[in-house]
Motif scaffolding. Structure first.
Motif, PDB file in Angstrom:
ATOM      1  N   ALA A   1      19.011 -16.557  29.025  1.00 21.80           N
ATOM      2  CA  ALA A   1      17.816 -15.729  28.824  1.00 21.80           C
ATOM      3  C   ALA A   1      17.264 -15.970  27.427  1.00 21.80           C
ATOM      4  O   ALA A   1      18.016 -16.236  26.481  1.00 21.80           O
ATOM      5  CB  ALA A   1      18.153 -14.254  29.025  1.00 21.80           C
TER       6      ALA A   1
ATOM      7  N   GLY B   1      22.688 -11.686  31.474  1.00 23.84           N
ATOM      8  CA  GLY B   1      22.001 -12.821  30.871  1.00 23.84           C
ATOM      9  C   GLY B   1      22.699 -13.205  29.582  1.00 23.84           C
ATOM     10  O   GLY B   1      23.312 -12.367  28.906  1.00 23.84           O
TER      11      GLY B   1
ATOM     12  N   GLU C   1      11.883 -18.675  27.044  1.00 23.08           N
ATOM     13  CA  GLU C   1      12.225 -18.438  28.449  1.00 23.08           C
ATOM     14  C   GLU C   1      12.794 -19.721  29.047  1.00 23.08           C
ATOM     15  O   GLU C   1      12.548 -20.824  28.573  1.00 23.08           O
ATOM     16  CB  GLU C   1      11.009 -17.968  29.257  1.00 23.08           C
ATOM     17  CG  GLU C   1       9.861 -18.949  29.292  1.00 23.08           C
ATOM     18  CD  GLU C   1       8.680 -18.435  30.101  1.00 23.08           C
ATOM     19  OE1 GLU C   1       8.897 -17.701  31.073  1.00 23.08           O
ATOM     20  OE2 GLU C   1       7.549 -18.786  29.755  1.00 23.08           O
ATOM     21  N   TYR C   2      13.572 -19.527  30.107  1.00 25.70           N
ATOM     22  CA  TYR C   2      14.142 -20.640  30.866  1.00 25.70           C
ATOM     23  C   TYR C   2      13.567 -20.614  32.279  1.00 25.70           C
ATOM     24  O   TYR C   2      12.744 -21.430  32.647  1.00 25.70           O
ATOM     25  CB  TYR C   2      15.672 -20.531  30.929  1.00 25.70           C
ATOM     26  CG  TYR C   2      16.367 -20.479  29.590  1.00 25.70           C
ATOM     27  CD1 TYR C   2      16.919 -21.621  29.025  1.00 25.70           C
ATOM     28  CD2 TYR C   2      16.492 -19.279  28.890  1.00 25.70           C
ATOM     29  CE1 TYR C   2      17.573 -21.580  27.810  1.00 25.70           C
ATOM     30  CE2 TYR C   2      17.140 -19.221  27.668  1.00 25.70           C
ATOM     31  CZ  TYR C   2      17.676 -20.372  27.132  1.00 25.70           C
ATOM     32  OH  TYR C   2      18.318 -20.315  25.924  1.00 25.70           O
ATOM     33  N   SER C   3      14.010 -19.641  33.093  1.00 25.26           N
ATOM     34  CA  SER C   3      13.527 -19.528  34.470  1.00 25.26           C
ATOM     35  C   SER C   3      12.334 -18.593  34.590  1.00 25.26           C
ATOM     36  O   SER C   3      11.750 -18.474  35.668  1.00 25.26           O
ATOM     37  CB  SER C   3      14.652 -19.033  35.385  1.00 25.26           C
ATOM     38  OG  SER C   3      15.203 -17.814  34.896  1.00 25.26           O
TER      39      SER C   3
ATOM     40  N   ASP D   1      12.343 -12.991  35.652  1.00 26.95           N
ATOM     41  CA  ASP D   1      13.614 -13.353  36.272  1.00 26.95           C
ATOM     42  C   ASP D   1      14.784 -13.068  35.329  1.00 26.95           C
ATOM     43  O   ASP D   1      15.806 -12.503  35.733  1.00 26.95           O
ATOM     44  CB  ASP D   1      13.584 -14.838  36.644  1.00 26.95           C
ATOM     45  CG  ASP D   1      14.836 -15.285  37.383  1.00 26.95           C
ATOM     46  OD1 ASP D   1      15.222 -14.604  38.350  1.00 26.95           O
ATOM     47  OD2 ASP D   1      15.434 -16.305  36.993  1.00 26.95           O
ATOM     48  N   GLU D   2      14.617 -13.416  34.061  1.00 28.41           N
ATOM     49  CA  GLU D   2      15.693 -13.218  33.088  1.00 28.41           C
ATOM     50  C   GLU D   2      15.895 -11.731  32.776  1.00 28.41           C
ATOM     51  O   GLU D   2      17.029 -11.261  32.640  1.00 28.41           O
ATOM     52  CB  GLU D   2      15.373 -14.014  31.823  1.00 28.41           C
ATOM     53  CG  GLU D   2      15.388 -15.519  32.061  1.00 28.41           C
ATOM     54  CD  GLU D   2      14.648 -16.320  31.008  1.00 28.41           C
ATOM     55  OE1 GLU D   2      14.546 -15.849  29.850  1.00 28.41           O
ATOM     56  OE2 GLU D   2      14.152 -17.419  31.337  1.00 28.41           O
TER      57      GLU D   2
END
Length: 371
Positions: free
Chosen positions: A230, A51, A35-37, A41-42
């Motif tokens: 994503a 994404g 995951e990033y954010s 959210d993704e």
């Protein structure tokens, strides 16, 4: 480092992920961004905007030569003779028991040239299996070309518009499960209209050395549209909403293609292929267990490995399950006896020692709106 520790492989975008402050996890022998954010959210970005995923860990195995079609027909379940050049289909590498060595995508690159895209954790196993199976053909060498490709997936409602701004290839002309060669952000590659999210989108093959350039170009072009990177976490929740199976969870060497509910990827009219006799017998006589969708009624989440209970008896096992960010439901898939598989049947899932009510529902759980 001890001898027992495994050195994780890295995709060509590894440094890029670290620059995005992604949370990295081991997956199939690779160090991958989960995951990033944030997974929610993704996930919602892919359902509502788009994404961008790094799926360069996937494997590529190519078979070319005068006997390439015959070899692909023998080792895989679907009917590759029906593929036109430039077309793709979903298929299974099958064992003699009609179960899965792996699931894969088959690309027909030319009349006598096929590209097989396989799961990251199975690359070496699949290549060894394929090579052993095709050696009886006079001219169908198999080559593991995974190191030649980086693979990026842009998925979501705005994916086409964003990618079109970076390529002269007319994306409207690429139908679902077809592909075309062309430049993406000035880099020669291949664009396929495929994905693992349930959304419209594209997967782009480019040389590893140019992967970071193409990745950043897509994110820049998509910034005004809300496109974000994503990770594997959202990829898993998205594919589960779309009822797409995951090898190792929802099917493996112990489950047949029909038990997994994938009879549509069997070329019933083609000549014999590995496991054909078992699958044809199952089609004629029926299967004893089948994969079903389930939706939790009680407030609980069905996880992989949790028992499915009917009338106080354990009758099956959850293969995949999650709380979905978009549908806002706790859903899952499980193997149960075929006699118990009708929709709306009330069942229970044993969640940490207690029984949570659920019901069997049709799949897929999510279908994208058609424009």
């Amino acid at each position: 480092m001890s001898d027992t520790q495994t050195v994780l492989k890295q995709t060509p975008l590894h440094a890029t992920h670290l620059g995005h402050k992604a949370r990295m996890v081991p997956f199939g022998g690779w160090d991958m961004p989960v995951e990033y954010s944030g997974i929610t959210d993704e996930h919602l970005a892919v359902r509502t905007r788009a994404g961008l995923f790094d799926v360069s860990h996937m494997g590529e195995i190519e078979i070319a030569g005068a006997d390439a079609l015959a070899a692909v027909q023998r080792i895989s379940s679907n009917d590759a003779s029906r593929l036109a050049v430039g077309q793709i289909h979903y298929s299974a590498l099958t064992t003699p028991q009609g179960t899965f060595v792996d699931d894969l995508l088959v690309y027909r690159m030319a009349e006598d040239h096929f590209l097989l895209v396989v799961n990251a954790s199975n690359i070496e196993k699949d290549f060894a299996w394929i090579r052993s199976q095709v050696q009886t053909f006079a001219d169908a060498p198999a080559v593991n070309t995974s190191s030649r490709y980086a693979l990026l997936a842009l998925q979501g409602p705005v994916a086409k518009d964003v990618l079109q701004s970076l390529t002269a290839v007319p994306l409207d002309d690429i139908k679902y499960y077809w592909f075309a060669p062309g430049e993406i952000a000035g880099v020669r590659g291949t664009i396929s209209r495929t994905g693992y999210t349930g959304e419209d989108g594209f997967e782009v093959f480019v040389p590893p050395a140019q992967a970071a350039h193409v990745w950043q170009a897509i994110l820049r072009a998509g910034a005004a549209h809300g496109v974000i990177p994503a990770g594997l976490g959202a990829r898993d929740t998205l594919r589960l909403e779309a009822s797409m199976r995951l090898f190792g969870n929802d099917m493996d060497e112990t489950t047949t293609v029909l038990e997994a509910g994938l009879g549509w990827i069997v070329g019933w009219k083609k000549d014999d292929f590995t496991g054909a006799d078992v699958l044809r017998a199952q089609k004629a006589h029926g299967i004893e267990r089948t994969l079903v969708g389930l939706e939790m009624v009680d407030r609980a989440i069905a996880r992989h490995g949790y028992p499915v209970i009917v009338d106080g008896q354990a009758v099956g096992t959850v293969t995949s399950g999650t709380q979905t960010p978009f549908l806002k439901k706790a859903i899952g898939m499980a193997y149960v006896p075929t006699a118990l598989a009708e929709p709306d049947r009330q069942i229970h899932v044993e969640v940490r020692g207690r029984l949570a009510a659920a019901r069997i529902v049709p799949m897929p759980f999510y279908k994208r709106p058609r424009s």
